[in-house]
Write a protein that holds these residues in place. Structure first.
Motif, PDB file in Angstrom:
ATOM      1  N   ARG A   1       0.834  -1.194   0.000  1.00  0.00           N
ATOM      2  CA  ARG A   1       0.000   0.000   0.000  1.00  0.00           C
ATOM      3  C   ARG A   1       0.870   1.246   0.000  1.00  0.00           C
ATOM      4  NH1 ARG A   1      -5.581   0.926   3.262  1.00  0.00           N
ATOM      5  NH2 ARG A   1      -5.965   3.064   2.582  1.00  0.00           N
ATOM      6  N   ARG A   2       1.943   1.201   0.784  1.00  0.00           N
ATOM      7  CA  ARG A   2       2.803   2.370   0.935  1.00  0.00           C
ATOM      8  C   ARG A   2       3.459   2.769  -0.381  1.00  0.00           C
ATOM      9  NH1 ARG A   2       7.071   1.299   5.375  1.00  0.00           N
ATOM     10  NH2 ARG A   2       5.113   1.034   6.522  1.00  0.00           N
ATOM     11  N   ALA A   3       3.971   1.796  -1.108  1.00  0.00           N
ATOM     12  CA  ALA A   3       4.736   2.113  -2.322  1.00  0.00           C
ATOM     13  C   ALA A   3       3.901   2.113  -3.591  1.00  0.00           C
ATOM     14  CB  ALA A   3       5.885   1.115  -2.472  1.00  0.00           C
ATOM     15  N   ASP A   4       2.850   1.298  -3.621  1.00  0.00           N
ATOM     16  CA  ASP A   4       2.114   1.104  -4.877  1.00  0.00           C
ATOM     17  C   ASP A   4       0.644   1.464  -4.797  1.00  0.00           C
ATOM     18  OD1 ASP A   4       4.374  -0.410  -6.341  1.00  0.00           O
ATOM     19  OD2 ASP A   4       4.139  -1.522  -4.479  1.00  0.00           O
ATOM     20  N   GLY A   5       0.180   1.912  -3.631  1.00  0.00           N
ATOM     21  CA  GLY A   5      -1.217   2.277  -3.483  1.00  0.00           C
ATOM     22  C   GLY A   5      -2.165   1.091  -3.482  1.00  0.00           C
ATOM     23  N   LEU A   6      -1.652  -0.103  -3.176  1.00  0.00           N
ATOM     24  CA  LEU A   6      -2.493  -1.289  -3.167  1.00  0.00           C
ATOM     25  C   LEU A   6      -3.344  -1.313  -1.900  1.00  0.00           C
ATOM     26  CD1 LEU A   6      -3.385  -4.050  -4.253  1.00  0.00           C
ATOM     27  CD2 LEU A   6      -1.415  -5.046  -3.058  1.00  0.00           C
ATOM     28  N   ASP A   7      -4.641  -1.175  -2.067  1.00  0.00           N
ATOM     29  CA  ASP A   7      -5.590  -1.235  -0.954  1.00  0.00           C
ATOM     30  C   ASP A   7      -6.370  -2.529  -1.095  1.00  0.00           C
ATOM     31  OD1 ASP A   7      -7.541  -0.973   0.945  1.00  0.00           O
ATOM     32  OD2 ASP A   7      -8.337   0.935   0.212  1.00  0.00           O
ATOM     33  N   VAL A   8      -6.042  -3.528  -0.277  1.00  0.00           N
ATOM     34  CA  VAL A   8      -6.666  -4.839  -0.446  1.00  0.00           C
ATOM     35  C   VAL A   8      -8.129  -4.845  -0.036  1.00  0.00           C
ATOM     36  CG1 VAL A   8      -4.470  -6.044  -0.189  1.00  0.00           C
ATOM     37  CG2 VAL A   8      -5.932  -5.699   1.822  1.00  0.00           C
ATOM     38  N   THR A   9      -8.597  -3.765   0.604  1.00  0.00           N
ATOM     39  CA  THR A   9     -10.011  -3.683   0.953  1.00  0.00           C
ATOM     40  C   THR A   9     -10.839  -3.087  -0.174  1.00  0.00           C
ATOM     41  OG1 THR A   9      -9.895  -1.467   1.961  1.00  0.00           O
ATOM     42  CG2 THR A   9      -9.358  -3.357   3.373  1.00  0.00           C
ATOM     43  N   ASP A  10     -10.187  -2.725  -1.258  1.00  0.00           N
ATOM     44  CA  ASP A  10     -10.849  -2.089  -2.405  1.00  0.00           C
ATOM     45  C   ASP A  10     -10.639  -2.972  -3.627  1.00  0.00           C
ATOM     46  OD1 ASP A  10     -11.626  -0.554  -4.578  1.00  0.00           O
ATOM     47  OD2 ASP A  10     -10.655   1.277  -3.884  1.00  0.00           O
ATOM     48  N   ALA A  11     -11.706  -3.597  -4.110  1.00  0.00           N
ATOM     49  CA  ALA A  11     -11.599  -4.523  -5.239  1.00  0.00           C
ATOM     50  C   ALA A  11     -11.024  -3.843  -6.480  1.00  0.00           C
ATOM     51  CB  ALA A  11     -12.963  -5.127  -5.550  1.00  0.00           C
ATOM     52  N   ALA A  12     -11.390  -2.581  -6.697  1.00  0.00           N
ATOM     53  CA  ALA A  12     -10.886  -1.870  -7.867  1.00  0.00           C
ATOM     54  C   ALA A  12      -9.385  -1.644  -7.776  1.00  0.00           C
ATOM     55  CB  ALA A  12     -11.608  -0.533  -8.024  1.00  0.00           C
ATOM     56  N   SER A  13      -8.896  -1.347  -6.576  1.00  0.00           N
ATOM     57  CA  SER A  13      -7.460  -1.158  -6.379  1.00  0.00           C
ATOM     58  C   SER A  13      -6.704  -2.449  -6.635  1.00  0.00           C
ATOM     59  CB  SER A  13      -7.185  -0.669  -4.953  1.00  0.00           C
ATOM     60  OG  SER A  13      -5.801  -0.605  -4.685  1.00  0.00           O
ATOM     61  N   VAL A  14      -7.202  -3.559  -6.090  1.00  0.00           N
ATOM     62  CA  VAL A  14      -6.538  -4.853  -6.307  1.00  0.00           C
ATOM     63  C   VAL A  14      -6.527  -5.200  -7.789  1.00  0.00           C
ATOM     64  CG1 VAL A  14      -6.629  -7.328  -5.816  1.00  0.00           C
ATOM     65  CG2 VAL A  14      -7.145  -5.684  -4.005  1.00  0.00           C
ATOM     66  N   ALA A  15      -7.653  -4.998  -8.469  1.00  0.00           N
ATOM     67  CA  ALA A  15      -7.727  -5.313  -9.892  1.00  0.00           C
ATOM     68  C   ALA A  15      -6.764  -4.459 -10.703  1.00  0.00           C
ATOM     69  CB  ALA A  15      -9.160  -5.109 -10.388  1.00  0.00           C
ATOM     70  N   ALA A  16      -6.657  -3.177 -10.370  1.00  0.00           N
ATOM     71  CA  ALA A  16      -5.787  -2.284 -11.123  1.00  0.00           C
ATOM     72  C   ALA A  16      -4.318  -2.609 -10.903  1.00  0.00           C
ATOM     73  CB  ALA A  16      -6.075  -0.833 -10.730  1.00  0.00           C
ATOM     74  N   VAL A  17      -3.922  -2.798  -9.638  1.00  0.00           N
ATOM     75  CA  VAL A  17      -2.510  -3.020  -9.331  1.00  0.00           C
ATOM     76  C   VAL A  17      -2.055  -4.404  -9.795  1.00  0.00           C
ATOM     77  CG1 VAL A  17      -0.782  -3.149  -7.507  1.00  0.00           C
ATOM     78  CG2 VAL A  17      -2.541  -1.380  -7.417  1.00  0.00           C
ATOM     79  N   LEU A  18      -2.787  -5.442  -9.449  1.00  0.00           N
ATOM     80  CA  LEU A  18      -2.384  -6.782  -9.859  1.00  0.00           C
ATOM     81  C   LEU A  18      -2.614  -7.009 -11.346  1.00  0.00           C
ATOM     82  CD1 LEU A  18      -2.425  -7.158  -6.720  1.00  0.00           C
ATOM     83  CD2 LEU A  18      -2.964  -9.550  -7.180  1.00  0.00           C
ATOM     84  N   GLY A  19      -3.598  -6.312 -11.908  1.00  0.00           N
ATOM     85  CA  GLY A  19      -3.842  -6.430 -13.340  1.00  0.00           C
ATOM     86  C   GLY A  19      -2.708  -5.876 -14.176  1.00  0.00           C
TER      87      GLY A  19
END
Length: 217
Positions: A33-51
């Protein structure tokens, strides 16, 4: 060169696992989350970062989690606080595991380990308390077990497991280690990678501790 992905790389155990993977010569990709903005509580964030990742990775280590405020009794349970613990500890990893079919190699050995905790074991619970954390980790273990079954159909050499690291000297455990024997994050990382290296495909879906011993559900 083997490729590895560490999710939750800014935490104490995550950082140590990254270093250990580098030391053994892996090409390591890190997310936090700190470096890449990955918020695992937000499905859109997970989809964007891991996608945005290009696989495959032979090793995936998921080290996301939150302790919350451990309840000492049933009347201390707070619905909002419990929901937040579940969002991070169970739903977040589930959103991450959705991406495994694309991120793991279709053939050849691969290991995805998700950081769990012995207190998530129903069979090992003899004192009660810590209801939100215990229940969220029990839910996580079920999610990992189900993911392993599904992945085994299409990725027959894949291994997906929950791992208990022991009590590790990190900010996460600083207020709760008590009389428990602790290990450094570096020791924990070495132990966990050692277990991952020794697992076989027939152990996929299991729950193991830092010594490779099965933990009861």
């Amino acid at each position: 060169m083997a490729r590895a992905l560490v999710i939750g790389a800014s935490g104490g155990i995550g950082q140590a696992v990254v270093q250990a993977l580098h030391d053994r010569g892996d090409d390591v990709v890190t997310l936090s989350r700190r470096a890449d903005g990955l918020d695992v509580t937000d499905a859109a964030s997970v989809a964007a970062v891991l996608g945005g990742l290009d696989g495959p990775f032979e090793t995936i280590f998921v080290a996301v989690g939150v302790l919350g405020v451990p309840e000492k009794s049933l009347d201390a349970i707070d619905a909002g606080a419990m929901a937040q613990v579940f969002a991070v500890n169970a739903i977040g990893p589930a959103l991450i595991l959705r991406h495994l079919p694309r991120l793991l190699p279709r053939s050849g050995r691969s290991v995805c380990a998700v950081l769990s905790a012995r207190v998530g074991s129903i069979g090992d619970n003899a004192i009660g308390g810590w209801h939100s954390y215990r229940a969220s980790k029990a839910a996580l273990n079920q999610i990992v077990h189900g993911a392993a079954i599904e992945l085994g159909r299409s990725h027959k050499d894949s291994i997906v497991v929950s791992l208990h690291p022991g009590t590790v000297e990190t900010a996460f455990t600083a207020n709760y280690a008590g009389r428990h024997k602790t290990v450094t994050a570096g020791e924990a990382a070495g132990n966990l990678l050692g277990v991952m290296g020794g697992l076989t495909a027939d152990q996929s879906g299991g729950f193991f501790d830092y010594a490779g011993k099965a933990v009861p559900w």
